[in-house]
Design a protein around this motif. Structure first.
Motif: not given
Lengths: 291, 231
Positions: A145-146, A164, A138, A133-135, A160, A141-142
């Motif tokens: 979520x995980x 953002x 990003x 996962x890049x950036x 939110x 956010x990942x």
């Protein structure tokens, strides 16, 4: 006297059978868990509780997959000088996620980086269970979520959206800070002007109200997105020999910087100031010499 | 008196960013009021709602303003959960969509703007960069459309479609102004068929501004930029 025990024994036998095998399983399981590191134990307990909650309370189809995937191996390709790299480090540590850190030499990019981020060839890159996962925004956010524990974003959709917005603002405007040491003359003047405008905007619009952090009482992704302002700006000012951030002109921002740097995970995870100063000074000399 | 779900969009007819939000709202079937802003004479309301950037688009939902097209679209997706879902459910797929949206929004858009505003050698260089970036996107999209032919409908339009449509939907008109072909079935077959499928949707056709107006504006932007660079 004939005491008939047959009946009792037959009915207990399956019960004894089950208990015996359950005992063996429990013993094996506890031996495995005992050998796990503390963070993996935490992750396991976290996953099991989440699974229990999710199966009983929330029947989202992807929930169980996420709970198992949050135990897969995590690697972070980063660079000790980059505030974007630190955003990810702070997020992982605040959530108690075990990861392997890989320091990247950007002057000699590794096959792993080029394979994981062929489009930008930049750090940070998070590799989770082999998936890159890049950036940094990003990635954050990942991660949120995980691993939802210790939430780094508000739960209300409007709050939110505002968070953002500020993260995007930080992404857009932060490069002016590094341009201060990378340029000279007119270009440097522009970088200084842009940086000051950014600080003014944060002061007047981002930190309104008696808030400890951008999102209120708790640290969030927005604070991490402005990490460059809290730590890197001061060093860059020294490198360039300029004073940009004056405490009395930015009282809210000043309080925020103190609050941010006092958070233990942040305090313990900042690049060494002297090391930064030395490297950035060298870089500036090389850049000016090549002009 | 409470106004339930009052949605207002402040935009301009030529802003690709405002177009994105319009598409998102229409795809979800969300009723909204549209306010055309004059950027040379910004309304007090716009300045109040977006004091940081003073730009469009701004979405106002029950009196609360949100700026930045991507932030707005994520908000729309989280608040109105009906189909189509604009971002995927799976976190890894979401990350990929966010990454490519950012690529289209920043890298591709900047490359296109540079081509639009340059001439001669500088334009030649800029075109080369744009074509390279389009190839990168072409490769990246193979991941999303493994069988090669995107089939787009109102029910599966997502944020990537919205992003590419807002930037390159009018590619034929852009090609007319810059004088060179950038999208085609030979060089960028996937992007070409993707855009063709998107542009065929009645909703997209309905929201596209008149072609002559768009061409006139693009020519104006180009001439203005060339004038000031040679001054």
């Amino acid at each position: 006297m004939n005491i008939n025990l047959d009946f009792n024994y037959k009915s207990i036998k399956p019960f004894i059978f089950i208990c015996f095998h359950f005992g063996i399983l429990a013993l094996v399981f506890s031996l495995i868990v005992h050998r796990l590191s503390q963070t993996r134990k935490d992750a396991l307990i976290g996953s099991l509780s989440l699974i229990t909650i999710r199966l009983t309370v929330d029947a989202r189809p992807t929930a169980t997959l996420i709970e198992f995937s949050n135990m897969e191996e995590v690697k972070l390709i980063g660079m000790w000088l980059s505030p974007y790299s630190y955003r990810v480090i702070w997020a992982l540590k605040l959530k108690g996620i075990a990861y392997e850190y890989i320091e990247e030499d950007l002057s000699n990019k590794s096959p792993l980086l080029l394979h994981s981020n062929p489009v930008q060839k930049k750090i940070p890159v998070l590799i989770h269970g082999g998936k890159p996962i890049c950036e940094s925004s990003v990635i954050l956010e990942y991660i949120e979520e995980i691993w939802p524990q210790n939430s780094l974003l508000p739960s209300d959709p409007y709050e939110r959206a505002i968070a953002r917005f500020w993260i995007k603002f930080a992404d857009d405007k932060s490069p002016s800070i590094s341009n201060i040491y990378r340029t000279s003359g007119e270009e440097q003047e522009k970088a200084v002007k842009d940086s000051l405008e950014m600080l003014k905007t944060i002061e007047e619009h981002g930190l309104v109200g008696e808030k400890k952090f951008f999102g209120g009482d708790k640290i969030s992704m927005v604070d991490m997105a402005f990490g460059a302002v809290a730590h890197w700006l001061g060093v860059i000012e020294d490198v360039a020999g300029l004073k940009i951030f004056e405490q009395h002109k930015f009282p809210r921002l000043n309080s925020w910087i103190q609050n941010f740097k006092e958070v233990p995970i942040i305090k313990e995870n900042l690049p060494d100031r002297d090391k930064m100063l030395a490297l950035l000074k060298r870089r500036r000399e090389m850049l000016l010499a090549s002009e | 008196m409470e106004e339930e779900n009052k949605v207002t969009l402040h935009g301009t007819w030529f802003s690709p960013y405002a177009k994105r939000v319009e598409l998102a709202l229409k795809l979800k079937g969300i009723p909204f009021e549209y306010v055309e802003e004059d950027l040379k004479n910004k309304s007090p309301l716009l300045l109040k709602y977006n004091p940081v950037y003073k730009k469009v688009p701004v979405l106002v939902h029950n009196g609360k303003p949100i700026a930045e097209s991507f932030c707005i679209i994520e908000y729309i997706d989280e608040t109105w959960k009906n189909s189509p879902q604009l971002l995927p459910e799976d976190p890894y797929k979401r990350a990929k969509v966010r990454f490519w949206s950012s690529f289209i929004h920043q890298q591709l858009y900047e490359a296109m703007l540079t081509v639009m505003k340059a001439a001669g050698e500088a334009q030649g260089k800029a075109i080369k960069e744009l074509l390279e970036k389009l190839q990168v996107l072409e490769e990246g999209m193979k991941d999303f459309f493994p069988n090669g032919t995107p089939s787009i409908s109102n029910r599966n339009m997502g944020i990537l479609e919205i992003m590419i449509c807002s930037l390159l939907g009018p590619y034929k008109l852009q090609e007319e102004v810059i004088g060179i072909k950038i999208i085609g079935p030979e060089k960028t077959p996937l992007i070409f068929s993707w855009l063709t499928a998107i542009n065929e949707l009645p909703l997209v056709k309905e929201l596209a501004p008149p072609q002559d107006k768009t061409v006139a504006l693009l020519k104006f932007v180009r001439e203005n930029a060339l004038k000031s660079s040679s001054a």
